[in-house]
Design a protein around this motif. Structure first.
Motif, mmCIF file in Angstrom:
data_model
loop_
_atom_site.group_PDB
_atom_site.id
_atom_site.type_symbol
_atom_site.label_atom_id
_atom_site.label_comp_id
_atom_site.label_asym_id
_atom_site.label_seq_id
_atom_site.Cartn_x
_atom_site.Cartn_y
_atom_site.Cartn_z
ATOM 1 N N GLY A 88 0.805 -1.206 0.000
ATOM 2 C CA GLY A 88 0.000 0.000 0.000
ATOM 3 C C GLY A 88 0.840 1.259 0.000
ATOM 4 O O GLY A 88 0.441 2.283 0.542
ATOM 5 N N HIS A 89 2.008 1.219 -0.602
ATOM 6 C CA HIS A 89 2.927 2.362 -0.600
ATOM 7 C C HIS A 89 2.324 3.537 -1.364
ATOM 8 O O HIS A 89 1.552 3.349 -2.299
ATOM 9 C CB HIS A 89 4.274 1.959 -1.209
ATOM 10 C CG HIS A 89 5.405 2.823 -0.788
ATOM 11 N ND1 HIS A 89 5.622 4.065 -1.318
ATOM 12 C CD2 HIS A 89 6.379 2.630 0.130
ATOM 13 C CE1 HIS A 89 6.693 4.599 -0.766
ATOM 14 N NE2 HIS A 89 7.171 3.742 0.125
ATOM 15 N N HIS A 90 2.702 4.736 -0.989
ATOM 16 C CA HIS A 90 2.222 5.958 -1.638
ATOM 17 C C HIS A 90 2.795 6.153 -3.038
ATOM 18 O O HIS A 90 2.274 6.942 -3.814
ATOM 19 C CB HIS A 90 2.578 7.193 -0.790
ATOM 20 C CG HIS A 90 1.815 7.277 0.481
ATOM 21 N ND1 HIS A 90 0.571 7.840 0.566
ATOM 22 C CD2 HIS A 90 2.113 6.853 1.729
ATOM 23 C CE1 HIS A 90 0.140 7.773 1.802
ATOM 24 N NE2 HIS A 90 1.063 7.166 2.536
ATOM 25 N N ARG A 91 3.887 5.486 -3.361
ATOM 26 C CA ARG A 91 4.570 5.695 -4.632
ATOM 27 C C ARG A 91 4.510 4.433 -5.488
ATOM 28 O O ARG A 91 4.881 3.345 -5.023
ATOM 29 C CB ARG A 91 6.035 6.082 -4.409
ATOM 30 C CG ARG A 91 6.242 7.215 -3.445
ATOM 31 C CD ARG A 91 5.361 8.415 -3.663
ATOM 32 N NE ARG A 91 5.649 9.072 -4.933
ATOM 33 C CZ ARG A 91 4.908 10.049 -5.411
ATOM 34 N NH1 ARG A 91 3.840 10.472 -4.771
ATOM 35 N NH2 ARG A 91 5.223 10.605 -6.551
ATOM 36 N N LEU A 136 13.349 1.826 0.305
ATOM 37 C CA LEU A 136 13.491 2.476 1.599
ATOM 38 C C LEU A 136 12.960 3.897 1.431
ATOM 39 O O LEU A 136 13.286 4.560 0.453
ATOM 40 C CB LEU A 136 14.960 2.490 1.994
ATOM 41 C CG LEU A 136 15.359 3.131 3.316
ATOM 42 C CD1 LEU A 136 16.618 2.465 3.823
ATOM 43 C CD2 LEU A 136 15.579 4.608 3.200
ATOM 44 N N THR A 137 12.138 4.350 2.360
ATOM 45 C CA THR A 137 11.623 5.709 2.345
ATOM 46 C C THR A 137 12.031 6.394 3.629
ATOM 47 O O THR A 137 11.909 5.816 4.711
ATOM 48 C CB THR A 137 10.081 5.725 2.226
ATOM 49 O OG1 THR A 137 9.704 4.980 1.070
ATOM 50 C CG2 THR A 137 9.549 7.137 2.114
ATOM 51 N N GLU A 166 9.122 16.543 2.934
ATOM 52 C CA GLU A 166 9.706 15.935 1.748
ATOM 53 C C GLU A 166 10.253 14.555 2.118
ATOM 54 O O GLU A 166 10.972 14.396 3.103
ATOM 55 C CB GLU A 166 10.842 16.804 1.195
ATOM 56 C CG GLU A 166 11.413 16.226 -0.101
ATOM 57 C CD GLU A 166 12.557 17.037 -0.673
ATOM 58 O OE1 GLU A 166 12.455 17.463 -1.831
ATOM 59 O OE2 GLU A 166 13.565 17.233 0.061
ATOM 60 N N GLN A 167 9.913 13.561 1.297
ATOM 61 C CA GLN A 167 10.335 12.180 1.496
ATOM 62 C C GLN A 167 11.287 11.780 0.381
ATOM 63 O O GLN A 167 11.226 12.317 -0.729
ATOM 64 C CB GLN A 167 9.124 11.240 1.467
ATOM 65 C CG GLN A 167 8.006 11.613 2.403
ATOM 66 C CD GLN A 167 8.377 11.488 3.859
ATOM 67 O OE1 GLN A 167 9.026 10.525 4.263
ATOM 68 N NE2 GLN A 167 7.967 12.457 4.662
ATOM 69 N N TRP A 168 12.146 10.832 0.674
ATOM 70 C CA TRP A 168 13.098 10.284 -0.282
ATOM 71 C C TRP A 168 12.805 8.802 -0.432
ATOM 72 O O TRP A 168 12.682 8.081 0.558
ATOM 73 C CB TRP A 168 14.509 10.491 0.256
ATOM 74 C CG TRP A 168 15.626 10.019 -0.609
ATOM 75 C CD1 TRP A 168 16.267 10.748 -1.562
ATOM 76 C CD2 TRP A 168 16.267 8.740 -0.585
ATOM 77 N NE1 TRP A 168 17.266 9.996 -2.139
ATOM 78 C CE2 TRP A 168 17.286 8.760 -1.552
ATOM 79 C CE3 TRP A 168 16.073 7.572 0.159
ATOM 80 C CZ2 TRP A 168 18.108 7.674 -1.804
ATOM 81 C CZ3 TRP A 168 16.885 6.483 -0.084
ATOM 82 C CH2 TRP A 168 17.898 6.535 -1.052
ATOM 83 N N LEU A 169 12.681 8.343 -1.661
ATOM 84 C CA LEU A 169 12.475 6.929 -1.949
ATOM 85 C C LEU A 169 13.705 6.420 -2.678
ATOM 86 O O LEU A 169 14.093 6.965 -3.719
ATOM 87 C CB LEU A 169 11.230 6.727 -2.820
ATOM 88 C CG LEU A 169 10.990 5.298 -3.334
ATOM 89 C CD1 LEU A 169 10.695 4.346 -2.173
ATOM 90 C CD2 LEU A 169 9.855 5.281 -4.345
ATOM 91 N N GLY A 170 14.332 5.406 -2.118
ATOM 92 C CA GLY A 170 15.500 4.799 -2.729
ATOM 93 C C GLY A 170 15.266 3.329 -2.995
ATOM 94 O O GLY A 170 14.365 2.715 -2.422
#
Length: 179
Positions: A88-91, A136-137, A166-170
């Motif tokens: 259910g991730h936002h991205r 990883l967020t 602000e979020q970072w998705l790696g």
């Protein structure tokens, strides 16, 4: 979030030079409550949970599910590693992939334990689910978490706004050698 699916669980404890990653046990309950109630730990996670709620709601053996590892140093819990399926991730780039999360007690910060434990968990996952990418967020404001993601080999997929920051998705992909 869901569990990882077809992996043998629980695995044998994972031993590193200084740490053991193992299944949660009843003796970890007080440490889990401390971890989840810590304002320092939850600075970038929406704030801590109330201790009285945690005392009432935490089962005798907390966080006992596939993909939840206690990080043990000398017989004491210093953190938790979470590996779950990001359903259910936002991205969209993260949906369906394994998701790495981690929480460490403030007194364990700055000693490299998170890097050591996360690297061991990623190695375990690469053996359990060969070729599985991991996401990883973290908030970009969480400088320590951003450094850890880089050290572990995560590469930026995107930045986005969520939860008021602000979020970072790696993403991390295991190295596969040709046969």
């Amino acid at each position: 979030m869901e569990d990882l699916g077809p992996v043998a669980w629980p695995p044998e404890p994972i031993r590193t030079e200084r740490l053991v990653l193992r299944e949660p046990e009843a003796r970890d309950r007080a440490a889990f409550i401390e971890l989840l109630a810590s304002p320092e730990v939850h600075t970038y996670l929406g704030g801590p949970r109330r201790r009285d709620e945690l005392e009432r709601e935490t089962p005798e053996v907390p966080e006992q599910w596939r993909g939840s590892f206690v990080v043990d140093l000398g017989g004491a819990m210093i953190g938790q590693i979470l590996l779950r399926r990001a359903t259910g991730h936002h991205r969209p780039a993260a949906v369906g992939k394994a998701d790495l999360g981690y929480l460490f007690m403030p007194q364990a910060w700055g000693y490299g334990y998170a890097a050591e434990a996360c690297a061991a968990a990623l190695d375990w996952l690469a053996d359990a689910l060969p070729g599985e990418p991991v996401v990883l967020t973290t908030q970009t404001a969480n400088v320590a978490s951003m450094r850890l993601a880089a050290k572990l080999g995560f590469t930026e997929v995107e930045r986005f706004e969520a939860w008021g920051a602000e979020q970072w998705l790696g993403m991390w992909s295991p190295v596969t050698l040709p046969s």
